[in-house]
Design an enzyme around this catalytic site. Structure first.
Site, PDB file in Angstrom:
ATOM      1  N   GLU A   1      -6.593  -0.503  -5.839  1.00  0.00           N
ATOM      2  CA  GLU A   1      -7.058   0.859  -5.512  1.00  0.00           C
ATOM      3  C   GLU A   1      -7.662   1.640  -6.673  1.00  0.00           C
ATOM      4  OE1 GLU A   1      -3.857   2.854  -3.485  1.00  0.00           O
ATOM      5  OE2 GLU A   1      -4.163   1.691  -1.675  1.00  0.00           O
TER       6      GLU A   1
HETATM    7  C1  BMA Z   1      -0.549   1.818  -1.588  1.00  0.00           C
HETATM    8  C2  BMA Z   1      -0.036   1.114  -2.800  1.00  0.00           C
HETATM    9  C3  BMA Z   1       0.895   1.886  -3.636  1.00  0.00           C
HETATM   10  C4  BMA Z   1       1.648   2.927  -2.866  1.00  0.00           C
HETATM   11  C5  BMA Z   1       1.485   2.784  -1.391  1.00  0.00           C
HETATM   12  C6  BMA Z   1       2.186   3.824  -0.593  1.00  0.00           C
HETATM   13  O1  BMA Z   1      -1.832   2.195  -1.676  1.00  0.00           O
HETATM   14  O2  BMA Z   1      -1.071   0.530  -3.512  1.00  0.00           O
HETATM   15  O3  BMA Z   1       0.203   2.460  -4.699  1.00  0.00           O
HETATM   16  O4  BMA Z   1       2.948   2.872  -3.191  1.00  0.00           O
HETATM   17  O5  BMA Z   1       0.153   2.851  -1.129  1.00  0.00           O
HETATM   18  O6  BMA Z   1       1.778   5.093  -0.901  1.00  0.00           O
END
Ligand code: BMA
Length: 854
Positions: A456
């Protein structure tokens, strides 16, 4: 026949060994003596805070937090809100020391090397008062030639760890702007240690992986690389690339043996000079068995041994468990956007899995057994892929060995997540080494499916308004983005092209952020409209990506898990202990918002815990079934997240202690080879069957509606032609027609798919949300049977008992099913393993259903 793209790769390195044929080769391996002597240095350690007088005993591998805990200097970091009281540890420097002797014969070897498999993170290593290493990357292995500092007796090894937080802050000051992610991005250390929305902040330090002293003379095998350049029904050609260091020109004889029911061998000899390092050997395996992922076949592994011997009969033995397979990621532009799917041994595979995070905040506590349990849970839930998420660590070898043997494919992120990273040359050089070492360590695993640059970051940079938040000038923005681009589009792919051209690489996951319509059209997607975006669960049926590599919903852990970190009076949502174990800023509000939509208000805390799990299962399986229905448009679903690093409320399906939440049981069902699901758009109810079989199936679908007291109201059946390539609608009807003769709040639709008397799939569909169901108090009867350690419970009820939850007081057991609907007048059989007596089991059984929660 499948021929891997490895062919070109082989051409790059011409086969350099001389194959020795037949029996004569065997003579070289008569009686030999081990070439490398390895001394384990993981005992007799002690530690202290730098500046303190008192030394305390330490465990290596370990962390400073667990050492303090073992010495009773701190309270359990996971209990209550102790986390807050332990933040001082990250600001201190810590030192570890030990003494060791070595045998005279060992010290006479030409080379003595200290090998540290994991130092977390800024570590200065002194051997007999000489500084021999300054380490600055937790993910790297450090090998130090230390012969000139060694003596036979009383060698003193001292390792000083500098506070990573302080060091990171110093490095941050050298930049004219603040990077998203603050001080953590300057340190090559597991990023989740700094706190995440499912985990506490424990920025620890220590010797987190084993260390050894290795001694050798004449030759040493540094690394190996196995790859098949051709796999057909009759033969597999496996190239073994060996990287050898020699003191002087040396001829090394190699014997390779590959076994898996059959035995194939080859003999070769190579003359290596000190300048030349890499040589290729070859072994041919006749009638090879392929490695398949879970659900598609056996994950066949060849046990390959390589014995290297020189003319002085010194030898070194290496062993591998090697799987023959080809795995390819397809990303082709199509009429909608760009697809994203994997082909394993020529078969298009729909990936069913989850995201993996580190299984503990204190990594050395993760035992092989813990890995085994978690990965067996993955297999049991019919998964075939895990994504090792980029905010954690490159896991231990045993993790990947287990994935190999269980048939679980691994999508491996590099360790960068949700932040921007520096781009100076010392950072980049450090990362280059890290990538190279970890790629070399992991590239030969059959489970390895894909490398991915980061989690991300592309999405964050483009959609999370960092530019505004950190008030970047145009030049700052340009510089930060260029640093990003250089690392993920140039540095990492360059290393990969040299070390592992056989596996594919994508720069970032997801390809496009979930707020854009393109995220449902191209590449992999993380869909967080549900939870972060507060959109209803039903939206999962519409917003479907080509490969959904993240989405999810939180649920609380088991009551027994909550009891492990709270006192009795803290078991409510207002207590600091419970609040501190929910790391999402609006976690409980978000859960409440969705719970109001789906369930009546739970009557107490324990009921809330149970209902939160049902809610989580409802949401995530809605997504899974929608993704599978969209096959082949969508070719993968990996929910967020499989596991936990501490006991907490989170998106996980198994909690920190490995207790399955309702979600894990539900996933197991939704990931079965055949799944029935219902698409109820625009007043039409359509019954879909999604199959992950490799061939077409003809089966019978029966449908019936029943009221909650078991009265059958309607029946039908049809022949279902189920394609393996796409999800098939096997039945359609107007919802109004189906419900005209029943009360939709007091009835359900039961569907069953059968072939030759074998049930392929079953599904219970309710016409209303749970909060609108008119449930009666169930009269659940049960009887227990025990045969050796296998306990069976038979359950029945004259009215529907929704979401039965089974437990045994003060006892840990794993039920074959849980949180299930007990249909009226049907007997449900549940089993588990226990050494308790029949009477004890009966006394300890806890049984409740949704009716009891309001
Ligand atoms: C996703 C993951 C984490 C996070 C999760 C929940 O995007 O990559 O960074 O813990 O969301 O928010």
């Amino acid at each position: 026949m499948c021929k891997s793209s490895a062919t070109n790769y082989t051409n790059l390195h011409q086969l350099k060994s001389v194959l020795i044929s037949g029996i004569s080769g065997m003579l070289f391996f008569a009686s030999t003596q081990a070439q490398e002597i390895s001394v384990d240095l993981n005992s007799n350690w002690r530690f202290r805070k730098v500046g303190d007088k008192e030394w305390l005993s330490a465990t290596v591998p370990g962390t400073v937090h667990t050492d303090l805990l073992n010495n009773k200097k701190i309270l359990d970091p996971f209990f209550g809100d102790n986390e807050k009281k332990l933040q001082w540890i990250e600001n201190s420097d810590w030192e570890y020391e030990t003494w060791f002797d070595i045998a005279d014969s060992a010290i006479q070897q030409n080379h003595c090397e200290l090998s540290f498999e994991g130092l977390d993170t800024y570590a200065k290593v002194f051997l007999n008062d000489s500084l021999i290493l300054s380490a600055d990357n937790m993910f790297r292995t450090w090998n130090v030639d230390c012969k000139k500092f060694l003596k036979a007796k009383q060698n003193h090894l001292l390792i000083q760890f500098e506070s990573a937080v302080r060091k990171g802050k110093e490095l941050a000051k050298q930049l004219p702007y603040t990077l998203p992610g603050d001080e953590k991005v300057f340190t090559r250390k597991a990023q989740y240690q700094y706190g995440w929305d499912w985990g506490p902040r424990f920025v620890t330090c220590g010797i987190w992986r084993p260390m050894k002293l290795k001694m050798w003379s004449v030759f040493k095998i540094n690394t190996t690389h196995l790859f098949a350049d051709e796999i057909s029904d009759s033969i597999a050609r496996v190239i073994v690339e060996v990287n050898i260091t020699v003191d002087r020109p040396t001829t090394v004889f190699f014997k390779l043996v590959a076994e898996n029911g059959t035995r194939d061998s080859s003999y070769s000899s190579i003359t290596v000079t000190p300048e030349e390092k890499i040589s290729n050997l070859l072994i041919e395996i006749k009638n090879p068995k392929l490695w398949w992922c879970n659900g598609l076949g056996n994950p066949a592994l060849y046990h390959i041994t390589m014995q290297a011997t020189n003319s002085n009969q010194q030898s070194e033995l290496k062993e591998f468990n090697y799987g023959l397979r080809t795995v390819t990621l397809i990303q082709q532009v199509d009429t909608v956007g760009r697809n994203f799917y994997f082909i394993l041994n020529g078969v298009h595979v729909f990936m069913k899995g989850a995201n993996w995070i580190p299984a503990d905040n204190f990594l050395p506590r993760i035992t092989k057994e813990k890995y085994r349990t978690l990965l067996s849970d993955v297999k049991d839930a019919n998964m075939n892929m895990l994504r090792v998420w980029g905010g954690g660590v490159y896991e231990d070898n045993s993790f990947y060995n287990l994935c190999d043997s269980l048939g679980i494919l691994a999508w491996q992120d590099f360790m960068f997540a949700c932040a921007m990273y520096p781009g100076d040359s010392s950072f980049i050089e450090n990362v280059k080494e890290e990538i190279e070492e970890n790629v070399i360590r992991l590239r030969d695993h059959a489970c390895l499916a894909l490398w991915c640059g980061n989690n991300e970051i592309d999405e964050g940079w483009k959609n999370w308004e960092w530019q505004k938040q950190y008030k970047y000038s145009e030049n700052d923005s340009l510089k930060i983005w260029n640093d990003y681009y250089n690392l993920f589009y140039s540095v990492i792919p360059d290393v990969l092209s040299k070390t592992d051209p056989l596996h594919q690489y994508i720069e970032s996951s997801p390809r496009v952020g979930w707020g854009h319509k393109e995220s449902f059209e191209r590449g992999d997607s993380h869909y967080w409209g549900v939870w972060w975006g507060m959109e209803p669960f039903e939206i999962y049926k519409k917003k479907i990506g080509r490969f959904v590599s993240e989405y999810g919903f939180q649920g609380m852990p088991a009551m027994k898990t909550i009891e492990s970190f709270t006192n009795h009076e803290e078991r409510n949502r207002k207590s600091l202990a419970i609040k501190n174990h929910e790391k999402h800023p609006t976690g409980f509000e978000t859960i409440d918002h969705y719970m109001n939509d789906w369930y009546k208000k739970p009557k107490d805390f324990e009921s809330y815990v149970y209902v939160s799990q049902l809610l989580q299962a409802e949401g995530v399986t809605t997504a899974i079934e929608a993704h599978r229905r969209a096959k082949p448009y969508c070719m993968g679903t990996l929910y967020w997240q499989l596991n936990d690093c501490w006991p907490a409320t989170s998106w996980s399906s198994t909690d920190y202690y490995g207790r399955w939440k309702a979600l894990h049981y539900a996933v197991k069902h939704s990931y079965e080879k055949y799944v029935i699901s219902v698409g109820d758009r625009e007043k039409i109810l359509s019954v879909h069957v999604t199959s992950d079989d490799t061939s077409f199936t003809k089966a019978t679908l029966t449908l019936c509606t029943e009221d909650f007291s078991g009265k059958v109201l309607w029946r039908d059946s049809t022949v279902a032609y189920v394609s393996e390539k796409q999800s098939t609608i096997v039945y359609k009807t107007m919802i109004d027609d189906l419900t005209s003769t029943l009360n939709p709040s007091r009835a359900f639709l039961k569907m069953e798919l059968k072939k030759d008397e074998k049930i392929l799939a079953q599904k219970i569909y309710f016409f209303k949300k749970p909060k609108d169901l008119l449930l009666d108090k169930p009269d659940i009867h049960f009887s227990v049977q025990k045969l050796k350690d296998e306990v069976t419970i038979f359950l029945s009820s004259s009215t529907l008992a929704k979401n039965i939850f089974l437990d045994l007081k003060e006892t840990e057991v794993h039920f074959s099913e849980n949180y299930f609907d007990l249909l009226p007048n049907e007997t449900k059989t549940i089993s588990f393993q226990s050494t308790l007596t029949f009477e004890e089991v009966k006394k300890k059984i806890v049984l409740k259903s949704l009716w009891d929660s309001f």
